[in-house]
Design a protein around this motif. Structure first.
Motif, PDB file in Angstrom:
ATOM      1  N   LEU A 114       0.786  -1.319   0.056  1.00 46.77           N
ATOM      2  CA  LEU A 114       0.064  -0.033  -0.036  1.00 46.77           C
ATOM      3  C   LEU A 114       0.926   1.236   0.046  1.00 46.77           C
ATOM      4  O   LEU A 114       1.786   1.412   0.584  1.00 46.77           O
ATOM      5  CB  LEU A 114      -1.075   0.044   1.071  1.00 46.77           C
ATOM      6  N   GLN A 115       0.337   2.276  -0.734  1.00 43.76           N
ATOM      7  CA  GLN A 115       1.046   3.754  -0.475  1.00 43.76           C
ATOM      8  C   GLN A 115       0.276   4.199   1.064  1.00 43.76           C
ATOM      9  O   GLN A 115      -0.734   4.122   1.212  1.00 43.76           O
ATOM     10  CB  GLN A 115       0.556   4.527  -1.498  1.00 43.76           C
ATOM     11  N   VAL A 116       1.328   4.818   1.636  1.00 41.34           N
ATOM     12  CA  VAL A 116       0.873   5.186   2.768  1.00 41.34           C
ATOM     13  C   VAL A 116       0.894   6.975   3.168  1.00 41.34           C
ATOM     14  O   VAL A 116       0.699   7.600   4.032  1.00 41.34           O
ATOM     15  CB  VAL A 116       1.761   4.554   4.179  1.00 41.34           C
ATOM     16  N   VAL A 117       1.974   7.290   2.145  1.00 43.42           N
ATOM     17  CA  VAL A 117       2.011   9.037   1.892  1.00 43.42           C
ATOM     18  C   VAL A 117       1.976   9.089   0.358  1.00 43.42           C
ATOM     19  O   VAL A 117       2.141   8.209  -0.435  1.00 43.42           O
ATOM     20  CB  VAL A 117       3.340   9.215   2.502  1.00 43.42           C
ATOM     21  N   ASN A 118       1.839  10.425   0.142  1.00 43.83           N
ATOM     22  CA  ASN A 118       1.990  10.808  -1.277  1.00 43.83           C
ATOM     23  C   ASN A 118       1.026  10.107  -2.243  1.00 43.83           C
ATOM     24  O   ASN A 118       1.233   9.572  -3.158  1.00 43.83           O
ATOM     25  CB  ASN A 118       3.283  10.891  -2.044  1.00 43.83           C
ATOM     26  N   PHE A 119      -0.484   9.802  -1.688  1.00 42.73           N
ATOM     27  CA  PHE A 119      -1.271   9.090  -2.485  1.00 42.73           C
ATOM     28  C   PHE A 119      -1.417   9.707  -4.000  1.00 42.73           C
ATOM     29  O   PHE A 119      -1.493  10.902  -4.222  1.00 42.73           O
ATOM     30  CB  PHE A 119      -2.517   9.160  -1.713  1.00 42.73           C
ATOM     31  N   THR A 120      -1.404   8.615  -4.843  1.00 42.18           N
ATOM     32  CA  THR A 120      -1.796   9.060  -6.338  1.00 42.18           C
ATOM     33  C   THR A 120      -3.205   8.685  -6.522  1.00 42.18           C
ATOM     34  O   THR A 120      -4.067   9.223  -7.563  1.00 42.18           O
ATOM     35  CB  THR A 120      -0.958   8.306  -7.373  1.00 42.18           C
ATOM     36  N   ASP A 121      -3.797   7.640  -5.905  1.00 43.23           N
ATOM     37  CA  ASP A 121      -5.251   7.386  -6.030  1.00 43.23           C
ATOM     38  C   ASP A 121      -5.745   6.598  -4.847  1.00 43.23           C
ATOM     39  O   ASP A 121      -5.764   5.351  -4.530  1.00 43.23           O
ATOM     40  CB  ASP A 121      -5.264   5.972  -7.214  1.00 43.23           C
TER      41      ASP A 121
END
Length: 264
Positions: free
Chosen positions: A201-208
């Motif tokens: 998962l992305q936890v910072v700087n979300f793109t979606d």
């Protein structure tokens, strides 16, 4: 829950009894009396609602107004349009009804921006306080209260404008500031991502954000099905300080009922 609100009302009444006289605007006694007469009905509660400075507002003044005003700050709201958010002047209707019966006037703003709207909250509520003073006269004293993000706003009020408030009740633990709060949440996200999602998962700087959220929901549902997954859910929940019981109709789990606490 009932015990909590009883304790809160007791504390509020005590703060009011000990509070000094404060206010927002200076007006003559004659003008203040005239405005109060126009605002207070002979019986019942006078409810004023509208939009001010890009935000909704609600003012409720009982016929037995004791000249104490209570400013309520609501918590985080995610709806897109600010004016779709109703202006609350209390956390729930039973509490509002009890305070009005005791003679307190209530007011609250929806804020002109939703989400993390700390800056807007102070501007919009100051405009509301001035509007109320112009409309209903000068309160003898003003108290601030709020929950969730509104608890942080309440604490901010008495720090930024201590001369305006005779007392405050921040009903939440969000008093370490935005950075402190989001760092706690980042700790939980990091543990969730590492222990349950294998770092996917992305936890910072979300793109979606929507896709990340849906993936996290699926990961959580899968983890809930195994003892190891439930243990890891409990671990990251403790890092985020998530309580083991929410007052949504379910009974409070016993102190040693760890399974129900984890499920909550």
């Amino acid at each position: 829950m009932k015990r909590f609100w009883f304790s809160f009302l007791t504390a509020l009444l005590l703060v009011s009894a000990l509070a000094i006289t404060t206010g927002v605007q200076h007006v003559s006694a004659q003008t203040a009396n005239a405005r109060t007469d126009n605002c207070v009905l002979k019986s019942g509660t006078n409810t004023l609602q509208g939009a001010l400075a890009g935000a909704n507002y609600t003012i409720q003044v009982p016929s037995n107004w004791n000249k104490t005003l209570i400013l309520y700050s609501h918590g985080y709201v995610a709806v897109s349009a600010p004016l779709e958010n109703p202006a609350l002047d209390a956390p729930d209707q039973p509490t509002a009804t009890k305070l009005l019966q005791e003679g307190y006037a209530l007011t609250g703003s929806s804020y002109s921006q939703n989400g993390w709207a700390l800056q807007q909250a102070f501007h919009d509520q100051m405009a509301l306080l001035n509007f109320l003073t112009y409309t209903c006269g000068h309160p003898s004293r003003t108290l601030a209260w709020g929950d969730s993000m509104g608890g942080m706003i309440t604490a901010g009020w008495v720090q930024l404008h201590p001369q305006l408030f005779a007392g405050a009740v921040p009903m939440c633990g969000l008093l370490s500031g935005s950075v402190g709060l989001f760092n706690i949440q980042l700790d939980g996200l990091f543990a969730f991502n590492l222990l349950l999602a294998n770092g996917s998962l992305q936890v910072v700087n979300f793109t979606d954000p929507a896709t990340e959220f849906n993936q996290a929901e699926s990961t959580l549902a899968a983890a809930q099905k195994t003892p190891q997954g439930r243990a890891r859910i409990a671990l990251f929940s403790s890092l985020e300080d998530v309580p083991g019981w929410f007052t949504t109709g379910s009974p409070q789990p016993a102190p040693n009922d760890y399974a129900s606490q984890e499920q909550n």
